[in-house]
Scaffold this motif. Structure first.
Motif, PDB file in Angstrom:
ATOM      1  N   LEU A  98       0.035   0.930   1.537  1.00  0.00           N
ATOM      2  CA  LEU A  98       0.525  -0.450   1.606  1.00  0.00           C
ATOM      3  C   LEU A  98      -0.273  -1.315   0.651  1.00  0.00           C
ATOM      4  N   CYS A 100       0.940  -5.356  -0.258  1.00  0.00           N
ATOM      5  CA  CYS A 100       1.054  -6.696   0.342  1.00  0.00           C
ATOM      6  C   CYS A 100       1.268  -6.639   1.844  1.00  0.00           C
ATOM      7  N   TYR A 102       4.026  -6.383   3.533  1.00  0.00           N
ATOM      8  CA  TYR A 102       5.227  -7.008   4.087  1.00  0.00           C
ATOM      9  C   TYR A 102       6.250  -5.976   4.570  1.00  0.00           C
ATOM     10  N   CYS A 103       6.413  -4.902   3.805  1.00  0.00           N
ATOM     11  CA  CYS A 103       7.364  -3.869   4.213  1.00  0.00           C
ATOM     12  C   CYS A 103       6.758  -2.943   5.264  1.00  0.00           C
ATOM     13  N   THR A 104       5.431  -3.036   5.421  1.00  0.00           N
ATOM     14  CA  THR A 104       4.673  -2.036   6.163  1.00  0.00           C
ATOM     15  C   THR A 104       5.125  -1.832   7.610  1.00  0.00           C
ATOM     16  N   CYS A 135      10.254  -1.016  -0.529  1.00  0.00           N
ATOM     17  CA  CYS A 135       8.907  -1.510  -0.792  1.00  0.00           C
ATOM     18  C   CYS A 135       8.873  -1.898  -2.262  1.00  0.00           C
ATOM     19  N   ARG A 136       8.392  -3.084  -2.561  1.00  0.00           N
ATOM     20  CA  ARG A 136       8.336  -3.514  -3.956  1.00  0.00           C
ATOM     21  C   ARG A 136       6.954  -3.268  -4.556  1.00  0.00           C
ATOM     22  N   CYS A 137       5.956  -2.960  -3.716  1.00  0.00           N
ATOM     23  CA  CYS A 137       4.581  -2.904  -4.231  1.00  0.00           C
ATOM     24  C   CYS A 137       4.116  -1.502  -4.600  1.00  0.00           C
ATOM     25  N   THR A 138       4.368  -0.532  -3.757  1.00  0.00           N
ATOM     26  CA  THR A 138       3.617   0.720  -3.843  1.00  0.00           C
ATOM     27  C   THR A 138       4.253   1.771  -4.738  1.00  0.00           C
TER      28      THR A 138
HETATM   29  S1  FES Z   1       3.497  -3.130   0.437  1.00  0.00           S
HETATM   30 FE1  FES Z   1       4.423  -4.902  -0.430  1.00  0.00          FE
HETATM   31  S2  FES Z   1       6.501  -4.481  -0.121  1.00  0.00           S
HETATM   32 FE2  FES Z   1       5.593  -2.641   0.500  1.00  0.00          FE
END
Ligand code: FES
Ligand SMILES: Cc1cc2nc3c(=O)[nH]c(=O)nc-3n(C[C@H](O)[C@H](O)[C@H](O)COP(=O)(O)OP(=O)(O)OC[C@H]3O[C@@H](n4cnc5c(N)ncnc54)[C@H](O)[C@@H]3O)c2cc1C
Ligand code: FES
Lengths: 161, 789, 263
Positions: A98, A100, A102-104, A135-138
């Motif tokens: 994870l 940010c 948010y999707c976690t 998920c936009r981050c990982t």
């Molecule tokens: S950790 Fe940010 S959207 Fe999945």
């Protein structure tokens, strides 16, 4: 407004709900359980996934009144009884699943549902199962790795620690 | 092995525990007693004149407190732009007003017209349907070239849709043209850098609060840089002095650029809370985000490369139309110019480069920085035109690049596009890439695919980026209306623990862990003794926030500078206590010693002495142990790397499957490898998304066709493989104390050309040799069309 | 979304009664209706949940083939139809994502008749019967174009009866964003002949590709359709594919479905 009762994370709860009150609003606003997130309004992102009677559902696409009396589990109810992280949660931390965050909650709830029905999934099965969780981050690498690790499989060969 | 919690260790993230247990505190989790809810009524047409807004019926509906229109914001300033670009003819860019709520005209689908504020969000939405709005629709201008050739005006008062016409380096224009005349070979490529939507998973939220008795405003907002919002909104929009305005960006669910900017909704809730004397909350729906968050990219480019008879690059010429959308977002003007034109030397010793950028207003959502910002556009065209040149010349794309690389002994390297690269070693990253991706074994794998009826391709791209944004004096000359330093206050508490207040901001990058690792390493105390505080203007020093891969390079450097001040002062105290000369004091593993003696004081002895100054050199130093530093870098940092994509194309359907993606990066020194790799993974997925899936499309009337996740394809877990990433080829940055370069954007910069190059390689191997380019996203339909259309 | 009253009857009769009122609408899994209501594109006064009616749940063999209760979620069909009609089970297991499959139902999907939905192709290719609270509707009569069906206002689908084919397969090509079918082809071989139904591709919704049916009835092999051409004029053109592209997909996927059915 109607009083809607259900069991959430093992506790009997009740709160007011209109017909249009979604389960996610019931949890976030009615019960103050803000761990369940909303990331879209077209039922696609999975940030809102919770378990209803043991099954993963998108809490943004279920009316609270439709699941009155159900047994609901949210991210707030996923840790071990002593408050420590569950194996799955711990794997997400260990493998940086994870960023940010948010999707976690949705990722953890969907992954937990997968492991409950398929305790040793393959990489492809994990990826397929998480199709409804964006998920936009990982870039998903470490999420998939964390789920495989939580299932007890050796992930040391997967590139990049 | 670095010790856990110190520099170089893959320390687990402390922030994860709250996120994994549902205890994160995002802006939408904030509810203030008595709060009202705002619902924005947005334009459904791309261009039109507002004839009438009748709010009476709506205001009579249950729960409605007030319906706002632009009339309620008459005395309020427009949303400002933070960068001014000067055109080739010396004139400054056109800068039309961007009102908080539309005044007289609407200019894009999503332009806010009115806001209903009610006791509940459902009541506000119900009432919104009763607001009567009459709009005379005007023809929309969508195409950039048409827009500057007499299309309808987006802003009548500025008389043109051409925001600016920028040339760089203007003095080189003639010399570049000359080089093209002399060239042995010229490769030309027309391409589009597709418009993208950032889509952090947390939609934007803003909560305004106002304290009548003190005149204190508070704005909770999903921002990457709360101080920037305080400055822009306070000084330019609402005229609130800084000491009366607190901006808080708590846990933020991703940004990728889209949460840098100051948005109308922030000003709205802040002002409305003051007018109504109650807190006002706005939460964006995803559908709203699609038409109100600043979007990314959207360039149309002709790129040309001139080569001599030995395949040396002689000159590069780029002509770009850059879409600004309907209004200038905060940093929009600088993206296609200073973050794009200055990167066109790439990793190569091309002696002459000329870029012309025409920035254009259209009836679309504003465009601004999105992960990489300008640098992905530069890298894409450069790495595509080089691949095309290699194919035209019949030489290996690997060798053509290698031949033209800047060599390791050439640093510092003055490029022809203003910037000076401090360090790098592109041969090393390329070699690493070829090794990790088993390039040598590719032909055998391609043959195996062919036997299964699939076309396998390998695509290479090298990138460089300028990040660690940036030296203030330089960006000031280039038109920035803000400084780009970073700040930190290091507060050592009496019993030795440390609280760091940084002007940087974390929305997924893991500052709370990595910044603590740096402090722990410098002082030699356990990382658990260090707490990192960010995101609140009331307790952090003025800082510029997080974007442009700048947190550690600039923010981390400020923290190092403040910590060095702490260490210097602590040494003075230690010298006093141990009756030694300050010059002889050494700090190691949290202990102060006097060189050549066995005298020793612990870190806590010193911190206690600082706060209980009974035996203390009060005549020369003050009690306490707290220092603030501002760091303004002397140069950008220049991460670089080689990316390789291996994929298969299904010739019957055009479907592309990525089989392997390898990244060999040079980020300089690395504080937490686990986090750095995570940043690269995320960037790669976004770059692969741009290359294969994502596309923001408007129709000719300005309606957004890709207005939800139903039509805007976000990368999912099964669209991407496990990546292979490496950062061992490190040439540390020479001008910041940590030797770090920044890693947040690299993945998104280097991957799109690698993917597209690989698709073209596959098609060529499959015999489709007349396909010279496919615009992104290389969707199944487009690939099939290129083969069979 | 607009507010409404929520009722959850436990018999088909009570549900039909509730649905006879002005402004009442059926709610099954909600995976289509709820997002539509969020966009304020539907505004029922009363929602009548069909998910607590035992007669509308479950998968079992019976007269005429496999009976599936209309309120059976996709996930249950994926599990329980596997032994009897594997191609249908696989189709159900490929709809949306696990959370959607846990709620979304076959009846909801058929009532909605989205031109990119999966189930309509199975129903049409199987020559299934759509059973409602008042009548039985043959698949060939049921689908009437985009989002339109033979259902009357307030009529409730109670179950679907699928004749079980000798061989069958569904091949879906995902639309990259929604993951619905950009094009999907269901091929089913019965003693009496082969039926081919195509979803996602046509402006008129799910349809039977009769030329392919004839060719495959004569020779059930991928090679049999090689010489056929799919007319592209009635295909959908959108962001994700041109008409020519979809026409190509129909043919490619039909071949692949036949190959999969034979495998
Ligand atoms: S950790 Fe940010 S959207 Fe999945
Ligand atoms: C993220 C996502 C992905 C999806 N992907 C796919 C996919 O790949 N393929 C696919 O085919 N579908 C897909 N769907 C749609 C999904 O299958 C829905 O579940 C289905 O289309 C509707 O079923 P439901 O039970 O949810 O119906 P509801 O949403 O409850 O109802 C839909 C409509 O049918 C009416 N209705 C419901 N039940 C009955 C009945 N028994 N009799 C009469 N009328 C009734 C309702 O009044 C409403 O008008 C997806 C949905 C989502 C959210
Ligand atoms: S909030 Fe996106 S699926 Fe529920």
């Amino acid at each position: 407004m109607t009083k809607v009762s259900m069991t959430v994370n093992g506790r009997a709860v009740s709160a007011e709900a209109e017909g249009r009150t979604l389960l996610v609003n019931y949890l976030r606003e009615g019960l103050g359980l803000t761990g369940t997130h909303v990331g879209c309004d077209t039922s696609q992102c999975g940030a809102c996934v919770v378990h209803v009677d043991g099954q993963a559902v998108k809490s943004c696409t279920v009316f609270a009144q439709d699941v009155a009396g159900a047994d609901v589990r949210t991210i707030e109810g996923m840790a071990n009884a002593d408050g420590s992280l569950s194996t799955l949660q711990q794997a997400f931390q260990d493998h940086h699943g994870l960023q940010c965050g948010y999707c976690t909650p949705g990722m953890v709830m969907s992954s937990a549902a997968l492991l409950a029905e398929n305790p040793k999934p393959t990489e492809a099965e994990v990826r397929y199962h998480l199709e409804g969780n964006i998920c936009r981050c990982t870039g998903y690498h470490n999420i998939v790795k964390a789920v495989l690790a939580a299932s007890g499989q050796d992930v040391t060969k997967i590139a990049a620690e | 092995m670095p010790k856990d919690g110190g520099i170089g260790a893959s320390t687990k993230r402390r922030e994860d525990v709250r996120f994994l247990t549902g205890k994160g505190r995002y802006t939408d989790d904030i509810n203030i007693r008595g709060q009202l809810h705002a619902h924005f009524i947005r334009s459904q047409v791309a261009h039109g004149t507002i004839r009438k807004i009748d709010t009476r019926d709506a205001e009579a509906m249950p729960g409605v407190v007030k319906v706002f229109t632009s009339a309620d914001f008459a005395g309020v300033g427009g949303i400002p732009t933070g960068w001014q670009v000067t055109s080739r003819d010396g004139s400054v860019m056109l800068e039309p007003k961007h009102p908080v709520l539309a005044e007289g005209k609407v200019r894009h689908v999503g332009d806010p017209i009115a806001v209903v504020v009610a006791e509940t969000l459902d009541q506000a939405r119900d009432a919104a349907e009763a607001v009567e709005i009459d709009i005379d629709e005007l023809p929309a201008v969508m195409d950039m070239k048409a827009a500057v050739q007499g299309g309808p005006l987006v802003h009548d008062e500025i008389g043109s849709n051409l925001c600016y016409d920028w040339g760089f380096v203007e003095e080189n224009r003639a010399a570049v043209d000359e080089a093209f005349k002399k060239a042995a070979h010229v490769t030309t490529l027309d391409l589009v850098n597709n418009r993208l939507i950032a889509n952090p998973m947390e939609p934007r939220v803003a909560v305004g609060d106002y304290e009548d008795h003190s005149g204190q405003h508070t704005l909770y907002t999903t921002s990457q840089n709360p101080h920037v919002i305080r400055l822009l909104m306070g000084a330019f929009v609402l005229s609130i002095p800084e000491h009366k305005l607190r901006v808080v960006a708590p846990d933020v669910g991703g940004g990728f650029g889209s949460k840098i900017y100051h948005y109308a909704e922030e000003a709205f809730v802040t002002k409305a809370a003051q007018i109504l004397k109650r807190p006002v909350k706005w939460t964006s729906s995803r559908s709203e985000a699609f038409i109100s968050d600043a979007q990314g990219r959207d360039h149309q480019t002709r790129i040309q490369l001139a080569l001599d008879a030995d395949n040396n690059f002689m000159a590069l010429r780029c002509e770009t139309y850059a879409n600004m959308g309907a209004y200038l977002s905060t940093f929009a003007p600088c993206i296609p110019t200073w973050l794009h034109g200055t990167l066109l030397a790439g990793n190569y010793k091309t002696p002459l480069v000329y870029t012309n950028v025409k920035a254009v207003f259209t009836n679309t959502v504003p465009v601004d920085a999105y992960r990489g910002a300008g640098r992905p556009e530069a890298t894409f065209q450069l790495e595509r035109v080089i691949d095309k040149a290699a194919r035209e010349l019949g030489v290996s794309p690997v060798e053509l690049r290698r031949k033209n690389f800047i060599k390791p002994d050439q640093y510092p390297y003055q490029t022809p596009v203003a910037v000076v690269y401090d360090t790098g070693n592109y041969d090393a990253t390329l070699d690493k890439l070829l090794e990790l991706s088993d390039y040598a074994g590719f032909e055998a794998r391609a043959a195996e695919s062919k036997a299964r009826g699939k076309l396998r391709g390998f695509g290479l791209a090298h990138y460089i980026e300028a990040c660690g944004i940036a030296p203030s004096n330089l960006v000031g000359q280039l038109g920035a209306r803000a400084g780009l330093y970073e700040s930190a206050t290091v507060r050592v508490n009496a019993t030795g623990s440390i609280t760091v207040f940084t002007g940087s901001h974390s929305h997924g990058q893991g500052h709370e862990t990595t910044f603590a690792q740096v402090i722990s390493d410098m002082i030699g105390i356990d990382a658990s003794q260090v707490e990192i505080v960010h995101g609140d203007t009331s307790n952090t020093p003025m800082g510029m926030g997080t974007y442009g891969s700048r947190s550690l390079a600039v923010g981390g450097s400020a923290m190092v500078k403040a910590t060095n001040k702490i260490i210097n002062k602590a040494k003075k105290i230690a010298a006093h206590l141990m009756e030694a000369s300050e010059a002889d004091i050494e700090l190691k593993d949290g202990k102060f010693t006097v060189a050549g003696t066995d005298k020793e004081k612990t870190w806590v002895d010193i911190t206690l002495a600082a706060y209980v100054p009974h035996n203390y050199p009060l005549e020369s130093i003050e009690p306490g142990l707290e220092e603030t530093a501002f760091y303004d870098p002397s140069n950008f940092t220049y991460p670089a790397g080689a990316y390789g994509c291996e994929l298969e194309v299904d010739p019957e359907t055009g479907k592309v499957e990525i089989l392997a993606f390898t990244a060999a990066d040079d980020f300089g020194n690395v504080v937490n490898p686990m986090i750095v790799e995570g940043q690269v993974h995320g960037g790669l997925a976004q770059g692969i998304g741009q290359a294969m899936l994502e596309h923001c499309v408007f129709d000719e009337n300005g309606q957004l066709l890709s207005g939800s996740f139903m039509d805007y394809a976000m990368p999912r877990a099964d669209d991407v493989p496990f990546y292979s990433v490496d950062h061992s080829c490190a040439t540390p940055c020479t001008h910041n104390p940590l030797g770090v370069k920044g890693c947040g954007e690299a993945g998104a910069i280097g991957s799109p050309p690698a993917v597209v190059n690989a698709v073209l390689d596959a098609l060529h191997r499959g015999g489709f040799t007349n396909v010279t380019h496919i615009d992104m996203p290389v969707s199944p339909s487009r690939v099939w069309q290129a083969m069979h259309g | 979304m607009h507010n409404f009253d929520f009722v959850k009857p436990s018999t088909i009769a009570d549900a039909a009664q509730a649905l006879s009122h002005e402004g009442a609408q059926a709610l099954s899994g909600g995976q289509t209706l709820i997002p539509t209501m969020k966009q304020r594109l539907a505004a029922p006064a009363t929602l009548v949940s069909l998910t607590a009616i035992p007669e509308m749940q479950g998968v079992c063999l019976g007269d005429g083939g496999l009976h599936i209760g209309a309120a059976t979620p996709h996930a249950v069909v994926a599990r329980e139809a596997k032994a009897h009609y594997p191609a249908l089970a696989a189709l159900a297991g490929g709809i949306g994502d696990p959370a959607v499959r846990n709620r979304g139902t076959i009846g909801g999907s058929l009532a909605n008749n989205d031109p990119a939905a999966c189930y309509p192709s199975a129903v049409l290719a199987s020559g299934a019967t759509v059973v409602t609270n008042t009548r039985k509707i043959a698949a060939d009569d049921y689908f009437q174009g985009l989002f339109s069906t033979a259902l009357h206002d307030g009529e409730i689908i109670t179950s679907i009866v699928f004749p079980i084919p000798e061989k069958a397969a569904y091949v879906k090509f995902d639309q990259p964003a929604s993951r619905f079918a950009l094009t999907g082809v269901f091929v089913a071989k019965y003693a009496g002949g082969v039926r081919v139904a195509v979803t996602g591709a046509s402006q008129d919704g799910v349809f039977r590709w009769k030329d392919a049916e004839a060719a495959l009835s004569a020779d059930f092999s991928p090679a049999a359709i090689k010489g056929l051409a799919m007319e592209s004029g009635t295909m959908i053109h959108d962001l994700h594919g041109t008409q020519a592209y979809r026409a190509n997909l129909v043919k490619v996927l039909t071949g692949r479905a036949v190959a999969a059915a034979l495998a």
